[in-house]
Design a protein around this motif. Structure first.
Motif, PDB file in Angstrom:
ATOM      1  N   PRO A   1      16.980  12.926 -13.319  1.00  0.00           N
ATOM      2  CA  PRO A   1      16.430  13.606 -12.202  1.00  0.00           C
ATOM      3  C   PRO A   1      14.972  13.684 -12.549  1.00  0.00           C
ATOM      4  N   GLN A   2      14.458  14.080 -13.620  1.00  0.00           N
ATOM      5  CA  GLN A   2      13.068  14.364 -13.976  1.00  0.00           C
ATOM      6  C   GLN A   2      12.109  13.019 -13.762  1.00  0.00           C
ATOM      7  N   GLY A   3      12.935  11.765 -14.466  1.00  0.00           N
ATOM      8  CA  GLY A   3      12.395  10.654 -14.641  1.00  0.00           C
ATOM      9  C   GLY A   3      12.237  10.373 -13.002  1.00  0.00           C
ATOM     10  N   LYS A   4      13.225  10.343 -12.429  1.00  0.00           N
ATOM     11  CA  LYS A   4      13.009   9.646 -11.058  1.00  0.00           C
ATOM     12  C   LYS A   4      11.787  10.340 -10.011  1.00  0.00           C
ATOM     13  N   ALA A   5      11.679  11.787 -10.237  1.00  0.00           N
ATOM     14  CA  ALA A   5      10.402  12.377  -9.640  1.00  0.00           C
ATOM     15  C   ALA A   5       9.281  11.754 -10.207  1.00  0.00           C
ATOM     16  N   ALA A   6       9.115  11.634 -11.475  1.00  0.00           N
ATOM     17  CA  ALA A   6       7.740  11.209 -12.151  1.00  0.00           C
ATOM     18  C   ALA A   6       7.533   9.785 -11.630  1.00  0.00           C
ATOM     19  N   TYR A   7       8.569   9.085 -11.473  1.00  0.00           N
ATOM     20  CA  TYR A   7       8.547   7.647 -11.269  1.00  0.00           C
ATOM     21  C   TYR A   7       7.720   7.584  -9.841  1.00  0.00           C
ATOM     22  N   PHE A   8       8.398   8.342  -8.957  1.00  0.00           N
ATOM     23  CA  PHE A   8       7.991   8.301  -7.417  1.00  0.00           C
ATOM     24  C   PHE A   8       6.585   8.942  -7.317  1.00  0.00           C
ATOM     25  N   ASN A   9       6.465  10.007  -8.216  1.00  0.00           N
ATOM     26  CA  ASN A   9       4.938  10.851  -8.011  1.00  0.00           C
ATOM     27  C   ASN A   9       3.845   9.603  -8.440  1.00  0.00           C
ATOM     28  N   THR A  10       4.364   8.808  -9.701  1.00  0.00           N
ATOM     29  CA  THR A  10       3.074   7.809  -9.886  1.00  0.00           C
ATOM     30  C   THR A  10       2.769   6.800  -8.985  1.00  0.00           C
ATOM     31  N   LEU A  11       4.030   6.639  -7.935  1.00  0.00           N
ATOM     32  CA  LEU A  11       3.584   5.401  -7.144  1.00  0.00           C
ATOM     33  C   LEU A  11       3.126   6.102  -5.607  1.00  0.00           C
ATOM     34  N   LEU A  12       3.081   7.347  -5.451  1.00  0.00           N
ATOM     35  CA  LEU A  12       2.439   8.053  -4.308  1.00  0.00           C
ATOM     36  C   LEU A  12       1.272   7.634  -3.924  1.00  0.00           C
ATOM     37  N   PRO A  13       0.247   7.919  -4.693  1.00  0.00           N
ATOM     38  CA  PRO A  13      -1.323   7.555  -4.556  1.00  0.00           C
ATOM     39  C   PRO A  13      -1.366   6.178  -3.976  1.00  0.00           C
ATOM     40  N   ALA A  14      -0.749   5.294  -4.664  1.00  0.00           N
ATOM     41  CA  ALA A  14      -0.977   3.810  -4.043  1.00  0.00           C
ATOM     42  C   ALA A  14      -0.429   3.867  -2.764  1.00  0.00           C
ATOM     43  N   LEU A  15       0.896   4.348  -2.583  1.00  0.00           N
ATOM     44  CA  LEU A  15       1.584   4.089  -1.153  1.00  0.00           C
ATOM     45  C   LEU A  15       0.576   4.776  -0.161  1.00  0.00           C
ATOM     46  N   LEU A  16       0.137   5.917  -0.485  1.00  0.00           N
ATOM     47  CA  LEU A  16      -0.686   6.809   0.740  1.00  0.00           C
ATOM     48  C   LEU A  16      -2.036   5.900   0.882  1.00  0.00           C
ATOM     49  N   ARG A  17      -2.716   5.211  -0.199  1.00  0.00           N
ATOM     50  CA  ARG A  17      -3.668   4.462   0.158  1.00  0.00           C
ATOM     51  C   ARG A  17      -3.157   3.246   1.322  1.00  0.00           C
ATOM     52  N   ILE A  18      -2.298   2.953   1.505  1.00  0.00           N
ATOM     53  CA  ILE A  18      -1.981   1.759   2.434  1.00  0.00           C
ATOM     54  C   ILE A  18      -2.095   2.347   3.776  1.00  0.00           C
ATOM     55  N   GLU A  19      -3.104   1.761   4.714  1.00  0.00           N
ATOM     56  CA  GLU A  19      -3.326   2.392   5.953  1.00  0.00           C
ATOM     57  C   GLU A  19      -2.146   2.181   7.091  1.00  0.00           C
TER      58      GLU A  19
END
Ligand SMILES: [Zn+2]
Length: 584
Positions: free
Chosen positions: A378-396
């Motif tokens: 579970p912790q690994g899943k959360a960390a994985y998703f969190n590293t991708l969030l900034p890149a996802l958020l940059r997509i307009e």
């Protein structure tokens, strides 16, 4: 030159840097220097330092620094001659009337370009004759064809202190050679010597095909392995890509550019007929690079080294490119291969297939994140998703963002509804966060590009130079001051060496730290020591100040909301902090 050197020197002598900067920035005297809020980045506590002896300024926040001319150039956004003229007028020095057609700027540039072209021809002549035997054997030994080496204008400097100086001084004045970064001044000021000695030389051309700088590889194992020209009026690292002038036509034809790390990667690609290639040569990509590339294509394929540092460079560079709305793909080569080695063994067709099959940046990032985190937990899943969030958020585009979600969910074994919810929450938080507009002069802070704070970078550079005061500075720094710094490992190793009575040399350091730190040291060595008059002690004090400044910023923010006893406590703490900082 636009102005005679004697005039520039007179202005330099007459100008009072503290008075000049005080015209624009409110300064307060503290100890031997003056402090104020930096005009080049946004800050609430002063990191900007000015000193009258030597007359230089530097900022620990954004890393800017230099002499009074540099300040005027940055602050008024003018070129060197205009800066000299402004300061001359401010301090009542009579400006000579020697304007040429096209302005002083253009004439000075042309003179420097003529010098650099002459130097390239000299290095090339060396390369193909006796003085270049070692460089020639090295490059031919790596399997390059004669035509390729001629095409990239490969050169050589023999093991001599004045080979280039002796050849060019009849036609060009030493001050011009000095300004072009081709020679250095002896420490006792008794003369000059060649910067590039016993090296294979790669002329760096601007996109118009003019030689603007040189990269030089050591032939005798000396450090740094690669030595670059410093920045000059005709050469800015953040705006130059090696090989772009040769690649231009192919880039337009192929509709893409391939970015690699080194000179030899470019040479190998040219030899293999993959012509749409340019190199960053060790510097991280900047917004200016991205804008330069945009003039030729919107599609960038990155092929940096496969090691940890190369992968990090890919991420950082991709961010700069994406900010300028370029399409970014990342090539994946078998482990241990770089473009040079892969092209040599697998050939051009296989390489072209890799280029075409390169995943777009987001896909590459997802795969990398899935490999880095233990997505089974579970912790690994959360960390994985969190590293991708900034890149996802940059997509307009919301549509594009949504299109990535299935891959992210599948690669991380996530619950789709939970991932959607998290994303929605992050988007809402981003919208409501206060947007602080940057000042016009503001670009990315220095640490965002190198990962190092200016104080760390300068301290390390002074250390590599063996400057006096380094041991005392290391002694001032305690473990708690180093925590979380990117250079923590190196500084700890240096402290260890000094504490054991050993000299803190680049070699001794390289023996005790890991590969990523070694790479960082090489980058710093290539950039050379700071020219801002900053001392090792200044850097150590700044590093010790860092946590205090962070707390001060918090207090200043909270003061506006506090009242009664809370307000008094905050004011008391602020006073204590000020005393602590003043005591450093
Ligand atoms: Zn600053």
């Amino acid at each position: 030159m636009a102005f005679p050197d004697s005039f520039v020197e007179e202005v330099r002598r007459t100008a009072d840097i503290v008075r000049y900067i005080s015209d624009h920035v409110s300064l307060r005297k503290t100890g031997a220097s003056w402090k104020g809020l930096c005009p080049f980045h946004q800050e609430k506590t002063p990191s900007f330092n000015v000193r009258s002896e030597p007359p230089l300024f530097h900022c620990f926040g954004c890393g800017e620094g230099g002499d009074v001319f540099k300040f005027a150039m940055l602050h008024e956004r003018v070129a060197f001659p205009e800066a000299v003229e402004m300061i001359a007028r401010r301090f009542g020095v009579t400006v000579p009337e020697n304007r040429f057609d096209g302005g002083p700027d253009r004439k000075a540039r042309e003179e420097m370009l003529a010098l650099l072209e002459a130097a390239a021809q000299h290095f090339s002549h060396n390369f193909w004759t006796a003085p270049g035997t070692r460089a020639r054997e090295y490059l031919l030994g790596r399997g390059f064809k004669k035509e390729t080496l001629e095409r990239i204008r490969a050169g050589a400097s023999p093991d001599s202190w004045d080979d280039l100086l002796g050849a060019l001084r009849k036609k060009f004045a030493p001050p011009l050679l000095l300004q072009a970064g081709l020679i250095l001044e002896r420490q006792d000021k008794s003369g000059h010597y060649d910067r590039f000695r016993n090296r294979a030389i790669f002329p760096i051309l601007n996109e118009g095909g003019k030689v603007v700088a040189f990269g030089a590889r050591a032939l005798d194992g000396s450090e740094p392995k690669y030595l670059n020209s410093p920045e000059t009026p005709v050469y800015q690292k953040g705006r130059t890509l090696y090989g772009l002038s040769w690649a231009k036509d192919a880039v337009r034809r192929e509709g893409r550019i391939v970015l690699v790390e080194g000179y030899l990667d470019v040479a190998r690609a040219i030899e293999a007929g993959v012509a749409e290639v340019a190199a960053t040569c060790g510097t991280a990509l900047t917004t200016n690079h991205a804008r330069l590339l945009r003039r030729f294509t919107e599609n960038v394929v990155m092929n940096f080294d496969q090691d940890e540092a190369g992968q990090k460079a890919s991420t950082r560079s991709a961010e700069a490119l994406l900010e300028e709305s370029l399409q970014v793909r990342v090539v994946e080569l078998p482990a241990g291969e770089d473009p040079d080695s892969y092209l040599k063994t697998a050939g051009a067709d296989a390489y072209r297939q890799r280029l075409t099959a390169a995943p777009v940046y987001m896909e590459w990032l997802v795969r990398r994140a899935a490999g880095e985190h233990e997505v089974g937990t579970p912790q690994g899943k959360a960390a994985y998703f969190n590293t991708l969030l900034p890149a996802l958020l940059r997509i307009e585009s919301a549509v594009e963002r949504a299109a990535w979600l299935p891959l992210i969910v599948a690669s991380g074994g996530l619950d789709e509804r939970a991932a959607e919810q998290e994303l929605r929450r992050a988007i809402a938080a981003k919208r409501s966060s206060v947007h602080v507009p940057a000042s016009p002069a503001h670009e990315a802070p220095a640490q965002a590009r190198t990962g190092l704070l200016p104080a760390e970078k300068w301290l390390l550079a002074l250390m590599l130079e063996g400057r006096a005061g380094v041991e005392d500075a290391l002694d001032m720094l305690h473990d708690v001051d180093l925590q979380g710094l990117r250079s923590e490992e190196v500084l700890r190793a240096a402290k260890g060496l000094a504490a054991g009575g050993r000299a803190v040399t680049p070699e001794a350091l390289a023996d005790t730290v890991g590969e990523e730190s070694r790479r960082m040291l090489r980058e710093i060595a290539v950039d050379g020591p700071p020219t801002t008059g900053v001392t090792p002690g200044d850097c150590a004090r700044e590093l010790k100040c860092r946590p205090l400044k962070a707390r001060m910023a918090e207090i200043q923010r909270d003061l506006g909301r506090a009242s009664g006893p809370d307000l008094e406590a905050l004011l008391e703490e602020k006073l204590q902090l000020k005393r602590q900082m003043a005591g450093l």
